[in-house]
Enzyme design. Sequence first.
Site, PDB file in Angstrom:
ATOM      1  N   SER A   1     -46.686 -41.251  34.804  1.00 30.57           N
ATOM      2  CA  SER A   1     -47.016 -40.003  35.483  1.00 30.57           C
ATOM      3  C   SER A   1     -45.990 -38.931  35.142  1.00 30.57           C
ATOM      4  O   SER A   1     -44.933 -39.217  34.565  1.00 30.57           O
ATOM      5  CB  SER A   1     -47.036 -40.217  36.998  1.00 30.57           C
ATOM      6  OG  SER A   1     -45.716 -40.492  37.461  1.00 30.57           O
TER       7      SER A   1
ATOM      8  N   ASP B   1     -56.427 -33.940  36.265  1.00 28.64           N
ATOM      9  CA  ASP B   1     -56.939 -34.104  37.615  1.00 28.64           C
ATOM     10  C   ASP B   1     -57.048 -32.765  38.331  1.00 28.64           C
ATOM     11  O   ASP B   1     -56.046 -32.174  38.727  1.00 28.64           O
ATOM     12  CB  ASP B   1     -56.021 -35.051  38.395  1.00 28.64           C
ATOM     13  CG  ASP B   1     -56.577 -35.421  39.758  1.00 28.64           C
ATOM     14  OD1 ASP B   1     -57.652 -34.916  40.124  1.00 28.64           O
ATOM     15  OD2 ASP B   1     -55.935 -36.232  40.454  1.00 28.64           O
TER      16      ASP B   1
ATOM     17  N   GLU C   1     -59.276 -38.409  30.213  1.00 29.11           N
ATOM     18  CA  GLU C   1     -59.878 -38.944  31.434  1.00 29.11           C
ATOM     19  C   GLU C   1     -59.783 -37.879  32.518  1.00 29.11           C
ATOM     20  O   GLU C   1     -58.803 -37.135  32.570  1.00 29.11           O
ATOM     21  CB  GLU C   1     -59.116 -40.205  31.865  1.00 29.11           C
ATOM     22  CG  GLU C   1     -59.531 -40.790  33.205  1.00 29.11           C
ATOM     23  CD  GLU C   1     -58.616 -41.922  33.648  1.00 29.11           C
ATOM     24  OE1 GLU C   1     -58.502 -42.147  34.875  1.00 29.11           O
ATOM     25  OE2 GLU C   1     -57.997 -42.573  32.783  1.00 29.11           O
TER      26      GLU C   1
ATOM     27  N   ASP D   1     -50.770 -40.115  33.204  1.00 30.38           N
ATOM     28  CA  ASP D   1     -51.636 -40.220  34.364  1.00 30.38           C
ATOM     29  C   ASP D   1     -51.503 -39.008  35.292  1.00 30.38           C
ATOM     30  O   ASP D   1     -50.402 -38.505  35.517  1.00 30.38           O
ATOM     31  CB  ASP D   1     -51.262 -41.508  35.126  1.00 30.38           C
ATOM     32  CG  ASP D   1     -52.300 -41.927  36.127  1.00 30.38           C
ATOM     33  OD1 ASP D   1     -53.481 -41.584  35.931  1.00 30.38           O
ATOM     34  OD2 ASP D   1     -51.945 -42.630  37.094  1.00 30.38           O
TER      35      ASP D   1
ATOM     36  N   LYS E   1     -53.240 -49.462  38.190  1.00 29.13           N
ATOM     37  CA  LYS E   1     -52.399 -50.229  39.110  1.00 29.13           C
ATOM     38  C   LYS E   1     -50.969 -49.729  38.986  1.00 29.13           C
ATOM     39  O   LYS E   1     -50.455 -49.539  37.888  1.00 29.13           O
ATOM     40  CB  LYS E   1     -52.476 -51.727  38.800  1.00 29.13           C
ATOM     41  CG  LYS E   1     -51.819 -52.600  39.879  1.00 29.13           C
ATOM     42  CD  LYS E   1     -52.020 -54.069  39.584  1.00 29.13           C
ATOM     43  CE  LYS E   1     -53.431 -54.522  39.836  1.00 29.13           C
ATOM     44  NZ  LYS E   1     -53.762 -54.565  41.294  1.00 29.13           N
TER      45      LYS E   1
ATOM     46  N   SER F   1     -54.667 -51.469  43.497  1.00 31.17           N
ATOM     47  CA  SER F   1     -53.773 -52.493  44.034  1.00 31.17           C
ATOM     48  C   SER F   1     -54.353 -53.164  45.267  1.00 31.17           C
ATOM     49  O   SER F   1     -53.977 -54.297  45.592  1.00 31.17           O
ATOM     50  CB  SER F   1     -52.397 -51.883  44.362  1.00 31.17           C
ATOM     51  OG  SER F   1     -51.692 -51.569  43.170  1.00 31.17           O
TER      52      SER F   1
ATOM     53  N   HIS G   1     -54.878 -44.809  46.863  1.00 31.68           N
ATOM     54  CA  HIS G   1     -53.571 -44.829  46.213  1.00 31.68           C
ATOM     55  C   HIS G   1     -52.533 -45.361  47.188  1.00 31.68           C
ATOM     56  O   HIS G   1     -52.593 -45.106  48.397  1.00 31.68           O
ATOM     57  CB  HIS G   1     -53.164 -43.414  45.779  1.00 31.68           C
ATOM     58  CG  HIS G   1     -53.985 -42.860  44.657  1.00 31.68           C
ATOM     59  ND1 HIS G   1     -54.056 -43.457  43.433  1.00 31.68           N
ATOM     60  CD2 HIS G   1     -54.758 -41.747  44.585  1.00 31.68           C
ATOM     61  CE1 HIS G   1     -54.846 -42.732  42.640  1.00 31.68           C
ATOM     62  NE2 HIS G   1     -55.282 -41.696  43.318  1.00 31.68           N
ATOM     63  N   GLY G   2     -51.566 -46.096  46.654  1.00 36.42           N
ATOM     64  CA  GLY G   2     -50.459 -46.556  47.485  1.00 36.42           C
ATOM     65  C   GLY G   2     -50.706 -47.922  48.078  1.00 36.42           C
ATOM     66  O   GLY G   2     -51.489 -48.721  47.563  1.00 36.42           O
TER      67      GLY G   2
ATOM     68  N   GLY H   1     -56.268 -46.581  42.237  1.00 32.21           N
ATOM     69  CA  GLY H   1     -55.881 -47.202  43.497  1.00 32.21           C
ATOM     70  C   GLY H   1     -56.328 -48.646  43.608  1.00 32.21           C
ATOM     71  O   GLY H   1     -56.728 -49.107  44.674  1.00 32.21           O
TER      72      GLY H   1
END
Length: 341
Positions: A53, A118, A148, A92, A253, A233, A196-197, A231
């Site tokens: 990121s 994004d 993306e 990302d 991930k 995970s 996320h998270g 997201g």
Amino acid sequence: MPYCHGDELAATYATARENGYGFFASNVVQSDIMVGLLRGALDADADLVLQVSRDACAFYGDGDASAGLRAFGSYVENLAESKSVNVFLNVDHVHLPDQRPFLDDVVASGVPSSVMVDASDRPFDENIERTREAVAAVRDGPEEMLVEAELGRVAGEESGVETSPNEAFYTGPDDAVQFVEQTGVDLLAVSVGTQHGVASGRDLDVRPDVADEVNTALHEAGHDVPLVVHGSSGVADEQVAEFLDAGVCKFNKNTRYQYEFARTAADFYRDHADAIRPPEETAADRASFFAEGEWSPDKTYFHPHVVGDEIRDRLAEVMVDLAELTGCAGRSRIADVHDDE
């Protein structure tokens, strides 16, 4: 050379979709995580999609995200050179329009295999416009680079942008078709109820059927666009299988790796605390490095490489499990790449 750019990444995703498998695209916030993931990819004979990121780039560049991207990209490329799997790098969540200057630096660097832009927090029409402009900028860049983008809103915080559960919403199939047709993106990240998270599958209303509806609509409109789930995970194993059937071939991930890093380090230092922390009766004089007392720390346990290797080994185990879960284990395309050269 195993580090590959966008054309080979496109072929890798196409092969994955044709054969019903996918990849966990792995965010890297620390170099030991990256090396561990690469070790695991080698053990699994699986191609590896790394992600970084803007915040991580700034960390690597001591505040300079563009310098950090170039430094990290060079590290990945040189480390991957002698490995027997293909390695890719995605940048990302470049948020638009605020981070457009960073996007321009990403494109000019020629470093990544792909970039995720994004503008999903903007109204639909503005998301299309911002994304279309970004795609055009990437296409004009010096290297083949996939783009993306995200449609819908994923709850949680990512790169400093937070979306509450009340603001999150699922991606609609008709909107997805319009978005792809008007932007020309190579991959589409869809909102399917993930977060996320830190999250748990039992707390999320995860909807593989939403991805399936979007994939069907795109296919019927003549678009073969790989889908992405962010997201992941908190996504259960059985849901991963459902998403693969629904046309998803990339799962982002990040949080899991951060936890494994911290947990492994915490367990290691707890187990060897007596070799690192002085006894209570000993003056904790770091300046003299405890020269005045009988106790001294044991370098066997405080050298950073020792805990670093523990972290790398643990992340390798995690990557092997994830490659087997998504079906990419044993499917590295490195031989195909060299056959084409």
